[in-house]
Design a protein around this motif. Structure first.
Motif, short mmCIF file in Angstrom:
data_model
loop_
_atom_site.label_atom_id
_atom_site.label_comp_id
_atom_site.label_asym_id
_atom_site.label_seq_id
_atom_site.Cartn_x
_atom_site.Cartn_y
_atom_site.Cartn_z
N ALA A 56 0.84 -1.20 0.00
CA ALA A 56 0.00 0.00 0.00
C ALA A 56 0.87 1.25 0.00
CB ALA A 56 -0.91 -0.01 1.23
N TRP A 60 0.68 3.94 -2.88
CA TRP A 60 -0.08 5.05 -2.31
C TRP A 60 -0.29 6.21 -3.30
CZ3 TRP A 60 -3.72 6.08 0.71
CH2 TRP A 60 -3.93 7.32 1.32
N PHE A 63 -3.46 5.76 -5.34
CA PHE A 63 -4.76 5.65 -4.69
C PHE A 63 -5.62 6.87 -5.05
CE2 PHE A 63 -8.09 4.91 -1.87
CZ PHE A 63 -8.27 5.98 -1.01
N ALA A 70 -10.48 4.10 1.41
CA ALA A 70 -9.16 3.53 1.67
C ALA A 70 -9.28 2.10 2.18
CB ALA A 70 -8.42 4.40 2.68
N TRP A 73 -9.79 -0.25 -0.71
CA TRP A 73 -8.54 -0.37 -1.44
C TRP A 73 -7.56 -1.29 -0.71
CZ3 TRP A 73 -3.63 2.32 -0.51
CH2 TRP A 73 -2.75 2.24 -1.59
#
Lengths: 178, 347
Positions: A56, A60, A63, A70, A73
């Motif tokens: 992640a 990031w 995103f 979030a 995700w």
């Protein structure tokens, strides 16, 4: 009298982008719990959770909060990480010829302190069945979000959940009867 | 235990990350501060933007190319343009410059009255002389008759007449043959029939051809004389005599052909051809409307856009099966991945 002008607002509000540290604090337990349900093993789940957040961190910049929360995700990343682990395990088992291995006994309190019968019943489900329960029941994601994480349609997700719950109920009944 | 009961139990249970895991993940976030996320457009939005962007690019390219190439303009030669009194561009066609000719070719200079000073033929040389005149006349019938009378007065003859007269206007086309020595005067008289709209004179010197043929004829005559002298010899064998006689016959035959051709060409060169186009009631031929720079640019841009469209259609036709194969491969890979996932999660 002149009518005041109405400012036309954007149809889609511009989503606020949270900081990475804040999503770690907010969603670490959810992601970890999801992976525990998937893997049925706390030790493996811890490693996979850390791996998920590493991934992640790398992804990031990509995103987009407009496409989903979030948590959703992170669940998608967690699922991919878990599946990679399962594939690696599968390849290892093929190499070692260890196909018909019995699953290891579950540790106590694996699923957060449930009753032993419920824990046993949950452990007896397949990873796919536990996964949908984790997403819809534990994390309380709506049907559409859970379907997006699983990569299936909403209908398929509902069907999978109802089958999993029915199976769980049957196993619970069997354990109670025993 | 019923379903609602164990669902409530599952919901109330909480799986927490161990303190070690929490520290481990926090350390990740602190160690390398992550970059703020980029706002990216989803691929569907990209494709929605891409299509009009490509179309706009194609259109802009076509317009730019059309504007760039619209400057080149090929003017078509327009015969029959209306001739104004004040400025009449001289029209003449240069022929092969006759060797040794002292006369220089000058243009026809028509005036408002319709008279012209035509190009003279070069005396002493065989020339193919052609004159074209387009006139606007008041009375087509009278003008046609007068043209025919003039031709006969110059000891010429009419090769063809095409006469057509309607309610509003009429046209007559006459092809006349006039002795070349009289063509200049004839053109002057023809021009007086009406207002000159167009004129064209063409002179082609054919003397070199005649001279060359003449030389051929001379050499044939010499050859014939020589053969005749040889045939008079008493010492010839029968075979030799036959051969010489055959050669003599062939030479004479060739000479006759050349003489005939020479005479025909001399006869043709002794007459000039005058083509008259007579029009009534303002049949001045206007030059076709030529588009301006913007018009040419738009036309050229349209052609380029059409070519771009053809290329696009070609690419789609050729690429469609490939796209279908790619879609099939993608779908198959996706199904396979799902199948593998299902197998992995079935444990």
């Amino acid at each position: 009298m002149r009518r005041p002008r109405r400012r036309i607002s954007h149809v889609h509000a511009v989503a606020e982008v949270p900081s990475f540290s804040s999503i770690v604090e907010r969603h670490l337990d959810d992601v970890h719990g999801y992976i525990v349900y998937l893997t049925r093993d706390r030790g493996i789940a811890e490693d996979l959770t850390a791996e998920t957040f590493e991934k992640a961190l790398r992804l990031w910049p990509r995103f987009d909060p407009r496409r989903g929360s979030a948590r959703t995700w992170l669940c998608q990343l967690a699922r991919t990480t878990a599946l990679d682990h399962f594939r690696a395990e599968d390849r290892r088992r093929r190499r070692e010829g260890a196909y018909a291995l019995e699953p290891p006994p579950i540790e106590e309190g694996l699923f957060g302190g449930l009753s032993p019968e419920l824990e046993q019943a949950l452990a007896a489900l397949s990873a796919g069945e536990r996964e949908v329960i984790a997403l819809r029941v534990v994390l309380d994601l709506d049907g559409e979000t859970a379907a997006r994480v699983l990569g299936i349609s909403v209908t398929a997700c509902s069907t999978r959940l109802s089958r999993a719950l029915k199976k769980l109920e049957e196993r619970m009944g069997a354990y109670v009867a025993a | 235990m019923s379903q609602p009961d164990f669902l409530a139990e599952i919901r109330s249970a909480r799986i927490e990350a161990s303190p070690e895991l929490r520290e481990r993940v926090r350390a990740l976030a602190v160690a390398v501060p992550p970059r703020p996320p980029r706002r990216q457009l989803p691929w569907r939005r990209w494709s929605l933007l891409l299509v009009p962007a490509c179309a706009a690019l194609a259109l802009a390219g076509a317009l730019a190319a059309g504007l760039a190439t619209s400057g080149k303009h090929e003017r078509a030669v327009v015969h029959g343009a209306a001739v104004r009194q004040a400025a009449n561009p001289p029209v003449f066609s240069t022929a092969t410059a006759p060797a040794g000719s002292a006369k220089s070719l000058g243009p026809l200079t028509p005036n408002g009255g319709g008279e012209a000073a035509p190009l003279p033929a070069t005396p002493g040389r065989a020339q193919q002389y052609e004159a074209d005149l387009t006139l606007r006349v008041k009375d087509l019938s009278a003008a046609t008759k007068r043209a025919l009378r003039l031709t006969r007065s110059f000891h010429g003859y009419v090769r063809s007449v095409d006469y057509g007269s309607g309610a509003a206007s009429g046209t007559a086309t006459l092809v006349l043959r006039v002795p070349i020595g009289s063509i200049q005067a004839a053109i002057v008289r023809f021009s007086a029939l009406g207002t000159i709209l167009d004129q064209h004179v063409s002179i082609r010197d054919v003397q070199p051809q005649l001279d060359k043929r003449f030389r051929q004829m001379q050499s044939l005559r010499d050859a014939i004389a020589k053969l005749q002298a040889e045939l008079e010899s008493p010492n010839l064998s029968a075979a030799e005599r036959t051969k010489l006689e055959n050669e003599l016959v062939a030479a004479r035959r060739r000479l006759v052909v050349l003489q005939r051709t020479q005479a025909q060409q001399r006869r043709a060169a002794s007459f000039a051809t005058a083509s008259l186009q007579l029009h009534t009631a303002g049949k001045a031929v206007a030059p076709p409307h030529e588009p301006g720079r913007i018009g040419r640019a738009l036309h050229r841009s349209g052609s380029i856009l059409l070519d771009e469209l053809k290329v696009l259609v070609y690419v789609l036709i050729v690429g469609a099966p490939l796209l279908a194969l790619a879609a099939l491969a993608f779908g198959t890979a996706r199904l396979r991945r799902r199948h593998v996932e299902a197998r992995l999660l079935a444990r």
